[in-house]
Design a protein around this motif. Structure first.
Motif, PDB file in Angstrom:
ATOM      1  N   SER A 161     -19.515 113.304  28.769  1.00 35.34           N
ATOM      2  CA  SER A 161     -20.882 112.990  29.087  1.00 35.34           C
ATOM      3  C   SER A 161     -21.086 111.606  29.433  1.00 35.34           C
ATOM      4  N   ALA A 162     -20.321 110.681  28.924  1.00 32.49           N
ATOM      5  CA  ALA A 162     -20.622 109.307  29.306  1.00 32.49           C
ATOM      6  C   ALA A 162     -20.173 108.859  30.674  1.00 32.49           C
ATOM      7  N   VAL A 163     -19.767 109.917  31.499  1.00 34.67           N
ATOM      8  CA  VAL A 163     -19.512 109.547  32.962  1.00 34.67           C
ATOM      9  C   VAL A 163     -20.915 109.722  33.618  1.00 34.67           C
ATOM     10  N   VAL A 164     -21.792 110.253  33.048  1.00 38.33           N
ATOM     11  CA  VAL A 164     -23.124 110.292  33.788  1.00 38.33           C
ATOM     12  C   VAL A 164     -23.726 108.942  34.266  1.00 38.33           C
ATOM     13  N   THR A 165     -22.863 107.670  33.570  1.00 37.50           N
ATOM     14  CA  THR A 165     -23.513 106.523  33.783  1.00 37.50           C
ATOM     15  C   THR A 165     -23.135 106.160  35.410  1.00 37.50           C
ATOM     16  N   VAL A 166     -22.440 106.946  35.782  1.00 32.59           N
ATOM     17  CA  VAL A 166     -22.054 106.399  37.364  1.00 32.59           C
ATOM     18  C   VAL A 166     -22.933 106.821  38.224  1.00 32.59           C
ATOM     19  N   ILE A 167     -24.024 107.758  37.809  1.00 34.80           N
ATOM     20  CA  ILE A 167     -25.100 108.265  38.511  1.00 34.80           C
ATOM     21  C   ILE A 167     -26.388 107.550  38.079  1.00 34.80           C
ATOM     22  N   GLY A 168     -26.307 106.697  37.343  1.00 37.54           N
ATOM     23  CA  GLY A 168     -27.445 105.942  36.784  1.00 37.54           C
ATOM     24  C   GLY A 168     -28.296 106.681  35.627  1.00 37.54           C
ATOM     25  N   ALA A 169     -28.012 107.835  35.069  1.00 40.92           N
ATOM     26  CA  ALA A 169     -28.548 108.496  33.979  1.00 40.92           C
ATOM     27  C   ALA A 169     -28.697 107.524  32.719  1.00 40.92           C
ATOM     28  N   ALA A 170     -29.954 107.528  32.242  1.00 41.90           N
ATOM     29  CA  ALA A 170     -30.205 106.374  31.218  1.00 41.90           C
ATOM     30  C   ALA A 170     -29.545 106.933  29.595  1.00 41.90           C
ATOM     31  N   ASP A 171     -28.209 107.278  29.815  1.00 37.25           N
ATOM     32  CA  ASP A 171     -27.770 107.977  28.538  1.00 37.25           C
ATOM     33  C   ASP A 171     -27.106 106.527  27.587  1.00 37.25           C
ATOM     34  N   LEU A 172     -26.652 106.706  26.639  1.00 38.77           N
ATOM     35  CA  LEU A 172     -26.072 105.621  25.904  1.00 38.77           C
ATOM     36  C   LEU A 172     -25.251 104.541  26.683  1.00 38.77           C
ATOM     37  N   MET A 173     -24.434 104.952  27.197  1.00 37.39           N
ATOM     38  CA  MET A 173     -23.212 104.217  28.070  1.00 37.39           C
ATOM     39  C   MET A 173     -24.246 103.158  29.100  1.00 37.39           C
ATOM     40  N   ARG A 174     -25.031 103.947  29.846  1.00 32.09           N
ATOM     41  CA  ARG A 174     -25.777 103.368  30.735  1.00 32.09           C
ATOM     42  C   ARG A 174     -26.503 101.987  30.170  1.00 32.09           C
ATOM     43  N   ARG A 175     -27.405 102.429  28.914  1.00 34.00           N
ATOM     44  CA  ARG A 175     -28.234 101.504  28.337  1.00 34.00           C
ATOM     45  C   ARG A 175     -27.334 100.468  27.740  1.00 34.00           C
ATOM     46  N   ALA A 176     -26.210 100.461  27.120  1.00 36.96           N
ATOM     47  CA  ALA A 176     -25.149  99.691  26.794  1.00 36.96           C
ATOM     48  C   ALA A 176     -24.905  98.772  27.564  1.00 36.96           C
ATOM     49  N   TYR A 177     -24.397  99.301  28.999  1.00 34.74           N
ATOM     50  CA  TYR A 177     -24.285  98.504  30.075  1.00 34.74           C
ATOM     51  C   TYR A 177     -25.290  97.418  30.482  1.00 34.74           C
ATOM     52  N   ILE A 178     -26.478  97.872  30.482  1.00 33.11           N
ATOM     53  CA  ILE A 178     -27.671  97.284  30.812  1.00 33.11           C
ATOM     54  C   ILE A 178     -27.787  96.038  29.842  1.00 33.11           C
ATOM     55  N   VAL A 179     -27.653  96.424  28.749  1.00 32.67           N
ATOM     56  CA  VAL A 179     -27.953  95.474  27.504  1.00 32.67           C
ATOM     57  C   VAL A 179     -26.858  94.275  27.660  1.00 32.67           C
ATOM     58  N   GLY A 180     -25.707  94.834  28.192  1.00 36.71           N
ATOM     59  CA  GLY A 180     -24.600  93.718  28.264  1.00 36.71           C
ATOM     60  C   GLY A 180     -24.704  92.872  29.306  1.00 36.71           C
ATOM     61  N   GLY A 181     -25.566  93.444  30.325  1.00 34.20           N
ATOM     62  CA  GLY A 181     -25.818  92.630  31.733  1.00 34.20           C
ATOM     63  C   GLY A 181     -26.972  91.607  31.265  1.00 34.20           C
ATOM     64  N   GLU A 182     -27.980  92.080  30.444  1.00 36.76           N
ATOM     65  CA  GLU A 182     -29.015  91.111  30.120  1.00 36.76           C
ATOM     66  C   GLU A 182     -28.509  89.831  29.024  1.00 36.76           C
ATOM     67  N   THR A 183     -27.606  90.336  28.407  1.00 42.27           N
ATOM     68  CA  THR A 183     -27.098  89.331  27.122  1.00 42.27           C
ATOM     69  C   THR A 183     -26.043  88.540  27.500  1.00 42.27           C
ATOM     70  N   TYR A 184     -25.246  88.822  28.832  1.00 35.49           N
ATOM     71  CA  TYR A 184     -24.081  88.470  29.289  1.00 35.49           C
ATOM     72  C   TYR A 184     -22.809  88.612  28.140  1.00 35.49           C
ATOM     73  N   SER A 185     -23.078  89.638  27.495  1.00 33.13           N
ATOM     74  CA  SER A 185     -22.236  90.145  26.429  1.00 33.13           C
ATOM     75  C   SER A 185     -21.923  91.625  26.378  1.00 33.13           C
ATOM     76  N   TYR A 186     -20.717  92.085  26.908  1.00 35.95           N
ATOM     77  CA  TYR A 186     -20.834  93.588  26.928  1.00 35.95           C
ATOM     78  C   TYR A 186     -20.024  94.154  25.608  1.00 35.95           C
ATOM     79  N   PHE A 187     -19.234  93.366  25.243  1.00 38.60           N
ATOM     80  CA  PHE A 187     -18.420  93.774  23.930  1.00 38.60           C
ATOM     81  C   PHE A 187     -19.234  94.385  22.757  1.00 38.60           C
ATOM     82  N   GLU A 188     -20.182  93.754  22.425  1.00 43.16           N
ATOM     83  CA  GLU A 188     -20.901  94.108  21.314  1.00 43.16           C
ATOM     84  C   GLU A 188     -21.755  95.526  21.539  1.00 43.16           C
TER      85      GLU A 188
END
Length: 219
Positions: A161-188
């Motif tokens: 289900s994590a694949v839905v991030t490729v179409i912009g669905a606001a799931d766990l993976m998508r939100r983690a990616y957005i937070v990573g972009g805002e903090t310039y830190s993706y690993f955490e």
């Protein structure tokens, strides 16, 4: 290792909101996939050869192409053909449900065919209609045999289900990616989401074992 989880602490509630989206997609897709898989399995064992050919062709197509391709065709391709936009949630449910149905159909078919043929012959001898025979006699026995395989498919669906991030669905993976972009830190944030997925899978595994034990006690 330069890890600092404190910088994503304020964003944890935002990430966790994606859990609801993930669970909704998985739950609806699983129900859709199981229903479709059961129908396809019945088509594969039907005496009408055309139904079997259709079910086999369907399974071949959805098992032979990548899930992410199916998802993108539904989300980006269908609006081009129909002229109507489709939401990311609906696209995800359709893609995952159609894909899961193909895999579940093989599992369910094998489960049905594993049931002693004497059960079918006895039901036919008693004049029980085919529909009632399948619903009340054959399918319940088949489900007991294939429960581990179905739970495994459900677990796979949860991870995929994590694949839905490729179409912009606001799931766990998508939100983690957005937070990573805002903090310039993706690993955490990605590590945090990975831990959530792991806990989900462990819970599903325990649930599956509990259901299996209960069904064995009911024999």
């Amino acid at each position: 290792m330069n890890l600092d989880f404190s910088q994503i602490a304020p964003s944890l509630p935002y990430i966790l909101k994606g859990l609801q989206v993930t669970l909704q997609i998985v739950a609806v897709s699983a129900i859709f996939g199981f229903t479709l898989g059961t129908l396809l399995a019945l088509c594969k064992i039907a005496r009408i050869k055309a139904l079997g050919w259709f079910a086999d062709a369907y399974t071949s197509v959805f098992r032979g192409t990548p899930l992410v391709l199916q998802l993108m065709i539904i989300y980006y391709g269908l609006p081009q053909l129909t002229g109507y936009d489709i939401t990311a949630f609906l696209a995800a449910v359709l893609a995952f449900g159609l894909n899961s149905g193909a895999y579940m159909s093989e599992v369910i078919r094998a489960g049905i065919q594993a049931v002693d043929k004497g059960q079918t012959e006895a039901a036919m001898a008693l004049g029980i209609p085919y529909r009632k025979m399948m619903l009340n006699i054959i399918l319940p026995q088949a489900l007991k045999n294939i429960l581990p395989a179905l739970m495994n498919e459900f677990i796979t669906l949860t991870k995929e289900s994590a694949v839905v991030t490729v179409i912009g669905a606001a799931d766990l993976m998508r939100r983690a990616y957005i937070v990573g972009g805002e903090t310039y830190s993706y690993f955490e944030p990605l590590l945090f989401v990975g831990a959530i997925y792991y806990l989900l899978i462990m819970l599903l595994t325990l649930l599956g074992k509990a259901i299996e034990r209960r069904m064995k006690k009911g024999d």
